[in-house]
Design a protein around this motif. Structure first.
Motif, PDB file in Angstrom:
ATOM      1  N   PHE A  53       0.816  -1.288  -0.163  1.00 19.35           N
ATOM      2  CA  PHE A  53       0.041   0.178   0.110  1.00 19.35           C
ATOM      3  C   PHE A  53       0.959   1.329  -0.092  1.00 19.35           C
ATOM      4  O   PHE A  53       0.523   2.165  -0.851  1.00 19.35           O
ATOM      5  CB  PHE A  53      -0.724   0.050   1.106  1.00 19.35           C
ATOM      6  N   GLN A  56       2.191   1.991  -3.429  1.00 20.92           N
ATOM      7  CA  GLN A  56       1.323   2.648  -4.234  1.00 20.92           C
ATOM      8  C   GLN A  56       0.671   3.913  -3.670  1.00 20.92           C
ATOM      9  O   GLN A  56      -0.290   4.508  -4.239  1.00 20.92           O
ATOM     10  CB  GLN A  56       0.001   1.645  -4.487  1.00 20.92           C
ATOM     11  N   ALA A  58      -0.989   4.582  -1.034  1.00 21.26           N
ATOM     12  CA  ALA A  58      -2.137   4.530  -0.407  1.00 21.26           C
ATOM     13  C   ALA A  58      -1.653   4.589   1.207  1.00 21.26           C
ATOM     14  O   ALA A  58      -1.838   3.667   2.013  1.00 21.26           O
ATOM     15  CB  ALA A  58      -3.026   3.212  -0.737  1.00 21.26           C
ATOM     16  N   LEU A  61      -4.452   3.962   3.884  1.00 19.22           N
ATOM     17  CA  LEU A  61      -4.665   2.710   4.096  1.00 19.22           C
ATOM     18  C   LEU A  61      -3.561   1.883   4.732  1.00 19.22           C
ATOM     19  O   LEU A  61      -3.882   0.772   5.452  1.00 19.22           O
ATOM     20  CB  LEU A  61      -5.211   2.007   2.747  1.00 19.22           C
ATOM     21  N   ASN A 149      -3.133  12.261   0.712  1.00 22.75           N
ATOM     22  CA  ASN A 149      -3.854  11.020   0.495  1.00 22.75           C
ATOM     23  C   ASN A 149      -5.105  10.987   1.243  1.00 22.75           C
ATOM     24  O   ASN A 149      -6.079  10.725   0.842  1.00 22.75           O
ATOM     25  CB  ASN A 149      -3.007   9.855   0.743  1.00 22.75           C
TER      26      ASN A 149
ATOM     27  N   ASN B  46      -8.124  -6.455  -1.306  1.00 26.80           N
ATOM     28  CA  ASN B  46      -7.798  -4.905  -0.982  1.00 26.80           C
ATOM     29  C   ASN B  46      -6.685  -4.656  -1.814  1.00 26.80           C
ATOM     30  O   ASN B  46      -6.646  -3.384  -2.364  1.00 26.80           O
ATOM     31  CB  ASN B  46      -7.444  -5.134   0.402  1.00 26.80           C
ATOM     32  N   VAL B  50      -6.397  -1.413  -4.629  1.00 30.49           N
ATOM     33  CA  VAL B  50      -5.535  -0.311  -4.459  1.00 30.49           C
ATOM     34  C   VAL B  50      -4.775  -0.290  -5.686  1.00 30.49           C
ATOM     35  O   VAL B  50      -4.419   0.757  -6.335  1.00 30.49           O
ATOM     36  CB  VAL B  50      -4.567  -0.426  -3.306  1.00 30.49           C
ATOM     37  N   THR B  54      -4.543   2.798  -8.701  1.00 30.85           N
ATOM     38  CA  THR B  54      -3.561   3.538  -9.006  1.00 30.85           C
ATOM     39  C   THR B  54      -2.903   3.132 -10.365  1.00 30.85           C
ATOM     40  O   THR B  54      -2.329   1.722 -10.151  1.00 30.85           O
ATOM     41  CB  THR B  54      -2.328   3.260  -7.737  1.00 30.85           C
ATOM     42  N   ARG B  63      -4.490   8.683 -10.520  1.00 33.39           N
ATOM     43  CA  ARG B  63      -5.459   7.702  -9.433  1.00 33.39           C
ATOM     44  C   ARG B  63      -6.897   8.007  -9.677  1.00 33.39           C
ATOM     45  O   ARG B  63      -7.137   9.060  -9.693  1.00 33.39           O
ATOM     46  CB  ARG B  63      -4.679   8.291  -8.098  1.00 33.39           C
ATOM     47  N   GLN B  68      -9.679   3.082  -3.395  1.00 33.62           N
ATOM     48  CA  GLN B  68      -9.169   3.096  -1.623  1.00 33.62           C
ATOM     49  C   GLN B  68     -10.311   3.254  -0.854  1.00 33.62           C
ATOM     50  O   GLN B  68     -10.404   2.572   0.164  1.00 33.62           O
ATOM     51  CB  GLN B  68      -8.181   4.332  -1.646  1.00 33.62           C
TER      52      GLN B  68
END
Lengths: 196, 109
Positions: A53, A56, A58, A61, A149, B46, B50, B54, B63, B68
């Motif tokens: 995550f 990428q 995120a 998350l 984010n 999950n 993601v 992305t 994005r 998310q």
């Protein structure tokens, strides 16, 4: 050019290390005989997913993954294992249903092959599709004016998905109330009417 | 010059994770470990969300944050599922200690 290549090499190292963590932990979950060890294998998997995550971008998350999954859910698992005292090793060598494991293996390999085939077929659409889906604008880094984010995630959650968000609160309260009802020991004379 | 890491790689890794989880769910008999295998499969989903949210296009990262947000909801559902599942498990195992998935045929009509 060299800097870019170095960055790419580091991305590769992170990707393969995280994948190794993830898959190693997953194999641990299904191969360890002791449920406590399996839970620890799951922690390894969850951390690997969290690293993916981060890679990428995120970030929120990744933090939630570590706090909620590795923190709360694994602790809940360990708590139940200890509470029930089922932390003795299972004998994995016996196979109660003879053909089950080969069939499960065939199913797992088939599932993997199916997904890989789908990814291979989608291939171009996953990387070269630079067109926004209908009714939505293409968002690049510049479009966010430096919003982080977590800001974007919060705006998306409370604007577009606010109804689903409210429903999750209903889900959680129902889950908690149901669990209390299921596991509570009722004092004598106060049992629910249709229990037994 | 090596190519950048593409989303499809993440999809393949998560497919592997999902397959391992499905295999474990079918093979293991301890209900707790079966729950852990379900968690593995949810995590694979999950990671897919993601990865698809992305997209790398050249040097730009494109994005779509909705992916998310979906992961956020999956997390909530996973937490609720674990709470209810472990509650059922506790109430079953309190009455029949050491029961495994083969013994639990009580719901069979």
């Amino acid at each position: 050019m060299i800097a870019a290549t170095d960055a790419t090499i580091i991305e590769y190292i992170v990707f393969f290390a995280a994948s190794l963590m993830m898959l190693g932990g997953a194999l641990g979950v299904i191969l360890f005989k002791n449920p406590v060890h399996a839970a620890l294998g799951m922690v390894l998997t969850l951390f690997g997913v969290a690293v993916h995550f981060v890679a990428q971008e995120a970030h929120f998350l990744a933090a939630v993954q570590v706090i909620v999954y590795a923190g709360a859910i694994v602790v809940l698992f360990l708590f139940v294992i200890m509470l029930l005292g089922v932390d003795k090793s299972a004998d994995l060598s016996v196979e109660p249903i003879k053909i089950q494991r080969p069939l499960a293996g065939v199913m797992a390999v088939g599932l993997f092959g199916l997904i890989v085939a789908a990814v291979a077929k989608a291939g171009g659409a996953l990387t070269e599709n630079n067109v926004a889906p209908p009714g939505r604008e293409l968002l690049t880094d510049d479009a966010f004016n430096g919003d982080s984010n977590i800001q974007r995630l919060g705006q998306n959650l409370y604007n577009d998905h606010v109804f689903a968000f409210e429903l999750t609160s209903v889900l959680l309260i129902v889950a908690v109330a149901g669990t209390v009802l299921l596991t509570r020991k009722w004092p004598r004379g106060m049992e629910m009417e249709n229990s037994k | 010059m090596i190519a950048a890491i593409e989303p499809s790689w993440y999809l393949i890794v998560s497919a592997l994770l999902f397959s391992i989880g499905a295999f474990g769910l079918l093979v293991r008999r301890n209900p707790l470990v079966m729950f852990m295998c379900i968690e593995l499969m949810l995590n694979a989903a999950n990671l897919t969300f993601v990865a698809v949210a992305t997209k790398f296009v050249g040097n730009d990262v494109v994005r779509d944050i909705n992916g998310q947000t979906a992961v956020f909801f999956v997390l909530v559902v996973a937490a609720a599922e674990v709470v209810v599942g472990l509650g059922i498990l506790v109430s079953i195992l309190r009455r029949r200690p050491g029961a495994n998935a083969d013994d639990l045929a009580e719901l069979k009509g």
